[in-house]
Design a protein around this motif. Structure first.
Motif, mmCIF file in Angstrom:
data_model
loop_
_atom_site.group_PDB
_atom_site.id
_atom_site.type_symbol
_atom_site.label_atom_id
_atom_site.label_comp_id
_atom_site.label_asym_id
_atom_site.label_seq_id
_atom_site.Cartn_x
_atom_site.Cartn_y
_atom_site.Cartn_z
ATOM 1 N N ARG A 177 8.105 5.024 11.721
ATOM 2 C CA ARG A 177 9.508 4.734 11.434
ATOM 3 C C ARG A 177 10.322 5.248 12.601
ATOM 4 O O ARG A 177 10.291 6.434 12.903
ATOM 5 N N ARG A 178 10.977 4.310 13.269
ATOM 6 C CA ARG A 178 11.783 4.633 14.451
ATOM 7 C C ARG A 178 10.981 5.434 15.469
ATOM 8 O O ARG A 178 11.439 6.438 16.004
ATOM 9 N N GLY A 179 9.748 5.010 15.698
ATOM 10 C CA GLY A 179 8.899 5.623 16.703
ATOM 11 C C GLY A 179 8.156 6.873 16.262
ATOM 12 O O GLY A 179 7.290 7.369 16.982
ATOM 13 N N GLU A 180 8.456 7.396 15.100
ATOM 14 C CA GLU A 180 7.803 8.610 14.596
ATOM 15 C C GLU A 180 6.680 8.238 13.627
ATOM 16 O O GLU A 180 6.856 7.402 12.748
ATOM 17 N N ARG A 181 5.552 8.906 13.791
ATOM 18 C CA ARG A 181 4.431 8.687 12.874
ATOM 19 C C ARG A 181 4.584 9.581 11.655
ATOM 20 O O ARG A 181 5.029 10.722 11.752
ATOM 21 N N ASP A 182 4.154 9.047 10.520
ATOM 22 C CA ASP A 182 4.167 9.831 9.289
ATOM 23 C C ASP A 182 3.100 9.275 8.357
ATOM 24 O O ASP A 182 2.474 8.256 8.657
ATOM 25 N N VAL A 183 2.914 9.933 7.232
ATOM 26 C CA VAL A 183 1.890 9.510 6.282
ATOM 27 C C VAL A 183 2.385 9.753 4.864
ATOM 28 O O VAL A 183 3.048 10.748 4.590
ATOM 29 N N LEU A 184 2.082 8.825 3.987
ATOM 30 C CA LEU A 184 2.329 8.977 2.559
ATOM 31 C C LEU A 184 0.978 9.282 1.926
ATOM 32 O O LEU A 184 0.045 8.478 2.026
ATOM 33 N N HIS A 185 0.845 10.459 1.312
ATOM 34 C CA HIS A 185 -0.397 10.860 0.644
ATOM 35 C C HIS A 185 -0.102 10.870 -0.851
ATOM 36 O O HIS A 185 0.779 11.587 -1.299
ATOM 37 N N GLU A 186 -0.839 10.057 -1.604
ATOM 38 C CA GLU A 186 -0.558 9.931 -3.030
ATOM 39 C C GLU A 186 -1.845 9.687 -3.801
ATOM 40 O O GLU A 186 -2.775 9.089 -3.278
ATOM 41 N N THR A 187 -1.860 10.152 -5.024
ATOM 42 C CA THR A 187 -2.857 9.730 -5.995
ATOM 43 C C THR A 187 -2.098 8.897 -7.013
ATOM 44 O O THR A 187 -1.230 9.404 -7.721
ATOM 45 N N SER A 188 -2.375 7.610 -7.014
ATOM 46 C CA SER A 188 -1.661 6.663 -7.873
ATOM 47 C C SER A 188 -2.408 6.445 -9.181
ATOM 48 O O SER A 188 -3.645 6.435 -9.216
ATOM 49 N N ARG A 189 -1.631 6.240 -10.250
ATOM 50 C CA ARG A 189 -2.186 5.940 -11.571
ATOM 51 C C ARG A 189 -2.029 4.451 -11.851
ATOM 52 O O ARG A 189 -0.982 3.868 -11.562
ATOM 53 N N PHE A 190 -3.064 3.869 -12.450
ATOM 54 C CA PHE A 190 -3.063 2.445 -12.780
ATOM 55 C C PHE A 190 -3.527 2.258 -14.217
ATOM 56 O O PHE A 190 -4.288 3.063 -14.750
ATOM 57 N N THR A 191 -3.063 1.178 -14.816
ATOM 58 C CA THR A 191 -3.492 0.824 -16.162
ATOM 59 C C THR A 191 -3.765 -0.680 -16.203
ATOM 60 O O THR A 191 -3.168 -1.449 -15.440
ATOM 61 N N ARG A 192 -4.647 -1.071 -17.098
ATOM 62 C CA ARG A 192 -4.986 -2.491 -17.242
ATOM 63 C C ARG A 192 -4.684 -2.920 -18.670
ATOM 64 O O ARG A 192 -5.212 -2.364 -19.636
#
Length: 125
Positions: free
Chosen positions: A99-114
């Motif tokens: 984003r605007r030349g800067e590196r970053d990371v989104l670290h997540e544990t996502s929940r899902f349902t069916r």
């Protein structure tokens, strides 16, 4: 984009990987497949797909994707359940972006349902 690799990192061309999900031709069969297709939707700006695959109990009214954010790659770290024969699952991942030349990371544990054969994103754990 026919020969380009899919942003989800599965190694397949986009047209054979996440495109059928984004176009409504197929449903992701597992929680991980849904998570990967949602990452690709973020990378490609498919806001409707993101909202459509968000569970109605946690879905925001709208999304405002940042045009300055460029998703660069996805790492799937772990998964729990979320198979063809289960109704819940989690996927831990790192989504890398610039984003605007800067590196970053989104670290997540996502929940899902069916429900009725369709996986939905619930939110982070």
């Amino acid at each position: 984009m026919t020969a380009d690799r899919c942003p989800c990192g599965a190694g397949e061309p986009y047209e054979a990987c996440c495109a059928p999900y984004h176009e409504g031709l197929k449903k992701p069969p597992t929680a991980e497949a849904l998570m990967r297709s949602r990452y690709s939707a973020f990378a490609l700006g498919h806001e409707d797909y993101l909202l459509d695959t968000w569970h109605p109990t946690t879905r925001p009214r709208s999304l405002d994707l940042d045009p300055d954010q460029r998703w660069t790659h996805l790492e799937v770290l772990s998964r729990t359940d979320g198979t063809l024969f289960q109704t819940t699952g989690t996927v831990e991942f790192r989504a890398h972006y610039r984003r605007r030349g800067e590196r970053d990371v989104l670290h997540e544990t996502s929940r899902f349902t069916r429900d009725n054969g369709t996986w939905s994103y619930l939110g982070p754990t």
